[in-house]
Write an enzyme that holds these catalytic residues in place. Structure first.
Site, PDB file in Angstrom:
ATOM      1  N   ASN A  66       8.045   0.619   1.556  1.00 42.45           N
ATOM      2  CA  ASN A  66       7.525   1.961   1.260  1.00 42.45           C
ATOM      3  C   ASN A  66       7.305   2.796   2.515  1.00 42.45           C
ATOM      4  O   ASN A  66       6.228   3.321   2.774  1.00 42.45           O
ATOM      5  CB  ASN A  66       6.243   1.887   0.438  1.00 42.45           C
ATOM      6  CG  ASN A  66       5.112   1.202   1.172  1.00 42.45           C
ATOM      7  OD1 ASN A  66       5.323   0.254   1.930  1.00 42.45           O
ATOM      8  ND2 ASN A  66       3.887   1.672   0.948  1.00 42.45           N
ATOM      9  N   ASP A 257      -1.447  -7.474   4.366  1.00 41.07           N
ATOM     10  CA  ASP A 257      -1.243  -6.122   3.838  1.00 41.07           C
ATOM     11  C   ASP A 257      -1.705  -5.099   4.879  1.00 41.07           C
ATOM     12  O   ASP A 257      -2.423  -4.144   4.574  1.00 41.07           O
ATOM     13  CB  ASP A 257      -1.978  -5.914   2.514  1.00 41.07           C
ATOM     14  CG  ASP A 257      -1.568  -4.617   1.815  1.00 41.07           C
ATOM     15  OD1 ASP A 257      -0.603  -3.974   2.267  1.00 41.07           O
ATOM     16  OD2 ASP A 257      -2.226  -4.240   0.827  1.00 41.07           O
TER      17      ASP A 257
END
Length: 376
Positions: A66, A257
């Site tokens: 992304n 993350d």
């Protein structure tokens, strides 16, 4: 020096010469992170992410798709491959399944839906058409959504805590029907998800990960927009269930993350999701779990198994840890361009002291050695 071999589950005693005081330190295999984000265009680039990774003790990381633009075409992928080549850290890539490329080729390890909003019909059509590969899944039902989970003490739209678990089951069962065999569920957050994953492991090759922030914090700890992450922080009960799932090996992998933002607005509605964590991941996990061997296993052996990579411990490639050191996190000192860490100001135990890769010292005491040829 004591060395822990996570592949043989064995402690070794060896003499190792170091250019720093080594009393009380332990050494082990360097870390692998299956979940990081790069921003480019003025944000976290491969140079800053490389430095942050090395400071955290990581030598191999998987970049999520992304970016802007998405890694969903050959042209965009080739740009990232070029920018990330010839570095101390090996940058691997999970590409978007919704574009024109397949999950194959140089340093490509699978598909990932992380950070990409999609609906179920799109998922079905994609799984029908794509070549079968490892599927990294950001499990979220976007049809019923909110910034935080139900129960969070904040006046914003909430999503059900069951949202993630339903999405996990949907992805794995649909994937099985259309020929996918390997699934890695990203950033698990709730007790419901733990139960669903435990069941699905009987049906398919399913692995999963948990972040340091979901093990360390719950929605009662939210103080500012650094705590706005996706998926959100769960309840105190969820946090306890995640810790137990790590210990019981229902949760296979620890992954950061790492989602850097140079600045985050104070407004929860406009602030982007994400927390910076790769530089303090090991101490955060170690503080939350209190088991050195467990943390090392899930930062080394287990993520490599997900990737299908075999490895062994060698004395020329080691990360050095002080398990007794305590410190207070100061996000302003991060090598990452992202200073948005919910761990800012938190006291942690365990410190990554140095990193040696293929016989070269690449990081010592939080400082990256720029010209590695000087170590020859």
């Amino acid at each position: 020096m004591r060395i822990y071999d996570p592949f043989r589950k064995k402690w070794i005693e060896e003499e190792i010469e170091t250019p720093f005081p080594s009393k009380g330190l332990v050494a082990t295999f360097p870390f692998v992170d299956l979940h990081v984000h790069v921003r480019l265009n003025g944000g976290e680039d491969y140079s800053s992410l490389e430095e942050a990774s090395l400071v955290g003790g990581f030598f191999k990381v998987v970049v999520q798709p992304n970016t802007k633009p998405l890694i969903d075409s050959k042209e965009v992928l080739e740009r990232h491959l070029d920018l990330s080549k010839n570095r101390a850290v090996e940058f691997l890539f999970a590409v978007s399944p919704f574009g024109s490329i397949e999950a194959e080729g140089e340093r490509v390890v699978g598909f990932s839906t992380d950070g990409i909003e999609y609906d179920y019909p799109t998922l079905v059509e994609t799984m029908k058409k794509k070549k079968k590969a490892l599927w990294f899944d950001h499990s979220q039902m976007y049809e019923v959504d909110g910034i935080f989970y139900e129960g969070a003490p904040l006046p914003f739209q909430k999503r059900p805590r069951s949202n993630e678990a339903i999405a996990i089951a949907r992805t794995v069962l649909t994937g099985l029907e259309y020929g996918f065999e390997r699934f890695h569920i990203q950033h698990v957050t709730t007790k419901y998800s733990v139960e669903v994953i435990s069941f699905l492991k009987n049906l398919a090759k399913v692995s999963c990960e948990v972040t340091p922030h979901h093990l360390f914090f719950c929605y009662e700890d939210i103080k500012n927009t650094n705590f706005k992450i996706n998926p959100p922080l769960g309840s105190p009960e969820d946090r306890r269930a995640l810790i137990e799932a790590v210990k019981k090996d229902v949760i296979d992998v620890l992954a950061t993350d790492h989602a850097p933002h140079h600045e985050k607005p104070d407004d929860f509605l406009t602030a982007p999701y994400g927390s910076t964590s790769i530089e303090i991941a090991f101490p955060a996990y170690y503080t939350a779990l209190g088991d050195l061997e467990l943390v090392v296993k899930k930062l080394t052996k287990k993520p490599l198994e997900v990737l299908g990579v075999e490895a062994r411990l060698t004395e020329d490639t080691l990360v050095f840890i002080d398990p007794e050191a305590e410190f207070i996190v100061d996000a302003k000192k991060f090598k990452s361009k992202g200073k948005n860490s919910m761990f800012d100001g938190v006291r942690l135990k365990g410190k990554v002291v140095a990193l040696k890769l293929k016989g070269r010292w690449v990081m010592i005491d939080g400082e990256v050695i720029a010209d590695q040829k000087e170590n020859d």
